[in-house]
Each structure stands twice: as C-alpha cells, then as structure tokens.
Design a protein around this motif. Structure first.
Motif, PDB file in Angstrom:
ATOM      1  N   ASP A 153     -13.146   2.276   6.694  1.00 38.13           N
ATOM      2  CA  ASP A 153     -11.861   1.752   7.169  1.00 38.13           C
ATOM      3  C   ASP A 153     -11.814   0.256   7.463  1.00 38.13           C
ATOM      4  N   TRP A 154     -12.759  -0.267   8.207  1.00 37.47           N
ATOM      5  CA  TRP A 154     -12.687  -1.647   8.681  1.00 37.47           C
ATOM      6  C   TRP A 154     -12.889  -2.681   7.569  1.00 37.47           C
ATOM      7  N   VAL A 155     -13.393  -2.280   6.430  1.00 37.04           N
ATOM      8  CA  VAL A 155     -13.733  -3.228   5.364  1.00 37.04           C
ATOM      9  C   VAL A 155     -12.505  -3.980   4.856  1.00 37.04           C
ATOM     10  N   HIS A 156     -11.404  -3.291   4.614  1.00 39.89           N
ATOM     11  CA  HIS A 156     -10.215  -3.966   4.091  1.00 39.89           C
ATOM     12  C   HIS A 156      -9.684  -5.005   5.077  1.00 39.89           C
ATOM     13  N   VAL A 181      -6.733  -8.544  -5.306  1.00 44.94           N
ATOM     14  CA  VAL A 181      -7.321  -7.642  -4.310  1.00 44.94           C
ATOM     15  C   VAL A 181      -6.344  -7.403  -3.161  1.00 44.94           C
ATOM     16  N   SER A 182      -5.633  -8.440  -2.740  1.00 42.55           N
ATOM     17  CA  SER A 182      -4.637  -8.269  -1.672  1.00 42.55           C
ATOM     18  C   SER A 182      -3.548  -7.294  -2.096  1.00 42.55           C
ATOM     19  N   SER A 183      -3.130  -7.385  -3.364  1.00 42.97           N
ATOM     20  CA  SER A 183      -2.088  -6.457  -3.836  1.00 42.97           C
ATOM     21  C   SER A 183      -2.624  -5.025  -3.894  1.00 42.97           C
ATOM     22  N   TRP A 184      -3.896  -4.862  -4.267  1.00 43.94           N
ATOM     23  CA  TRP A 184      -4.487  -3.513  -4.277  1.00 43.94           C
ATOM     24  C   TRP A 184      -4.514  -2.937  -2.864  1.00 43.94           C
ATOM     25  N   ILE A 185      -4.893  -3.776  -1.902  1.00 42.13           N
ATOM     26  CA  ILE A 185      -4.967  -3.321  -0.503  1.00 42.13           C
ATOM     27  C   ILE A 185      -3.567  -2.949  -0.010  1.00 42.13           C
ATOM     28  N   SER A 186      -2.579  -3.790  -0.332  1.00 42.34           N
ATOM     29  CA  SER A 186      -1.203  -3.504   0.099  1.00 42.34           C
ATOM     30  C   SER A 186      -0.684  -2.210  -0.501  1.00 42.34           C
ATOM     31  N   LYS A 187      -0.925  -2.010  -1.793  1.00 43.15           N
ATOM     32  CA  LYS A 187      -0.472  -0.774  -2.450  1.00 43.15           C
ATOM     33  C   LYS A 187      -1.145   0.440  -1.828  1.00 43.15           C
ATOM     34  N   ARG A 188      -2.415   0.320  -1.545  1.00 38.20           N
ATOM     35  CA  ARG A 188      -3.156   1.435  -0.930  1.00 38.20           C
ATOM     36  C   ARG A 188      -2.600   1.751   0.459  1.00 38.20           C
ATOM     37  N   LYS A 189      -2.306   0.687   1.202  1.00 39.56           N
ATOM     38  CA  LYS A 189      -1.766   0.862   2.559  1.00 39.56           C
ATOM     39  C   LYS A 189      -0.413   1.578   2.510  1.00 39.56           C
ATOM     40  N   LYS A 190       0.440   1.184   1.547  1.00 41.05           N
ATOM     41  CA  LYS A 190       1.758   1.834   1.400  1.00 41.05           C
ATOM     42  C   LYS A 190       1.594   3.295   1.016  1.00 41.05           C
ATOM     43  N   THR A 191       0.670   3.565   0.107  1.00 46.60           N
ATOM     44  CA  THR A 191       0.440   4.939  -0.344  1.00 46.60           C
ATOM     45  C   THR A 191      -0.070   5.811   0.804  1.00 46.60           C
ATOM     46  N   LYS A 192      -0.970   5.258   1.614  1.00 48.59           N
ATOM     47  CA  LYS A 192      -1.532   6.014   2.743  1.00 48.59           C
ATOM     48  C   LYS A 192      -0.483   6.303   3.808  1.00 48.59           C
ATOM     49  N   SER A 193       0.498   5.388   3.976  1.00 52.44           N
ATOM     50  CA  SER A 193       1.488   5.558   5.045  1.00 52.44           C
ATOM     51  C   SER A 193       2.588   6.555   4.664  1.00 52.44           C
ATOM     52  N   ARG A 194       2.619   6.958   3.414  1.00 56.06           N
ATOM     53  CA  ARG A 194       3.665   7.930   3.002  1.00 56.06           C
ATOM     54  C   ARG A 194       3.338   9.318   3.438  1.00 56.06           C
TER      55      ARG A 194
END
Length: 194
Positions: A153-156, A181-194
């Motif tokens: 978790d803390w790595v991003h 990499v920032s866009s990958w992290i943002s997309k992942r964050k959005k996907t996780k929050s759904r």
C-alpha cells in the motif's frame, strides 16, 4: 562452461544486440549458465560486470524463467551494483520481474518471486530513485515500484511524492515517465474506489 571460461568469453561481448542475443540464447539453451553470469555481474568492481548485466537482462527479457531459480542471489546482491552500465540492466531485470508478476501474472514468476524478494526490490528501486542515477535506472525503478505498489500500500504514496519532488529538475525522459506512472496510479486509485 566454467566461470573462468564464461569470464573469458565476456571479453568479446559488446552492447550490440547481436552479441547480447547470442549469449542470451546460450543461457536459454543452458539455463545453469545464468548463475555464472550473475556471479560475474556481482563482481561489481570488474569491467566485465556490465557485460554480464547486459546478458542477464537480455536472457531475462527473452525467457523470464532463466532468472527465476536465481532470485535469492539476484535480490540479495542487486543493491551492490553501482557501475552505470551494470545498474541499468539490473533495474531493467527488476522491471521485467515486476511486470511478469503483477501485470502478466505469470504463474512461474508468481510461484518463484517470494515476498521478501519483492520487498528487496522495493528497497533497491527506491534507493535508485532517490540517488544520483541515470534516467533509465530511475524510469525502470518507477515502473517496478508502480507494480509493487499494487500489493504494498504505502509504495504508491511515497513514489508519487518522490516523482513530484524530482519533476521540476528532472530531464524530459524523467518527466515523461513520471506522467505515465502518475496516470497509472490515478487510474488504479479510481478503480479501487468504485
């Protein structure tokens, strides 16, 4: 082939794709040679260390299974490599392993790459990212950390902070990788929050 014979052979290796492909094929045909290649790679003060790195990288890209039996050796010694020409392939091997494990979900990689070895990759990649390294090493480290951060978790969070801190003074290539990499992290964050 013995360690000494392989060491002598490395005198003829250059960075050309043809030479790297030849020796990578040799390792693919005789996987036991990878351990010898890694031993030479970890002779960190030697001029043949980078040549061994080029071969190890090329063989890993061609067939990830060539490095899997040697992950303990690789991950416990990778942090000792410091020559630019040797460090770039080491960081690329880490990226290949991370992609194979997390993105491709290669069953052989997933069965071989232990948690402690992934944690060593996190430590090494952060070290390479925050020290004075060439942009390729930093770029491979960012990708490696992105993938490892999908599990740890803390790595991003820390990766984003380091990318933001270095963005203003980074090269164009560094900035481009940061954006990806920032866009990958943002997309992942959005996907996780759904």
């Amino acid at each position: 082939m013995t360690l000494s014979e392989l060491y002598d052979e490395l005198a003829y290796v250059n960075h050309s794709r043809e030479k790297r492909a030849y020796y990578a094929q040799l390792i693919t045909n005789e996987p036991g040679l990878m351990e010898l290649v890694l031993e030479i790679l970890f002779m960190v003060d030697d001029t043949r260390s980078p040549k061994a790195g080029w071969i190890a990288e090329f063989a890993t890209k061609e067939d990830i299974t060539t490095i899997l039996p040697h992950l303990e050796l690789f991950t416990t010694k990778m942090h000792t490599v410091y020559q630019d020409a040797a460090l770039r392939p080491v960081s690329k091997i880490c990226e290949e392993l991370a992609i194979s494990y997390y993105k491709l979900k290669n069953p052989q990689t997933r069965a071989s790459l232990a948690r402690i070895q992934r944690e060593r990759m996190v430590t090494a990649a952060f070290d390479w990212l925050i020290t004075d390294q060439k942009v390729a090493v930093k770029a491979y480290s960012m990708t490696t950390l992105y993938h490892l951060g999908t599990e740890i978790d803390w790595v991003h969070r820390d990766l984003k902070r380091i990318m933001e801190d270095g963005y203003a003074t980074g090269s164009a290539a560094f900035k481009a990788r940061c954006r990806h990499v920032s866009s990958w992290i943002s997309k992942r964050k959005k996907t996780k929050s759904r």
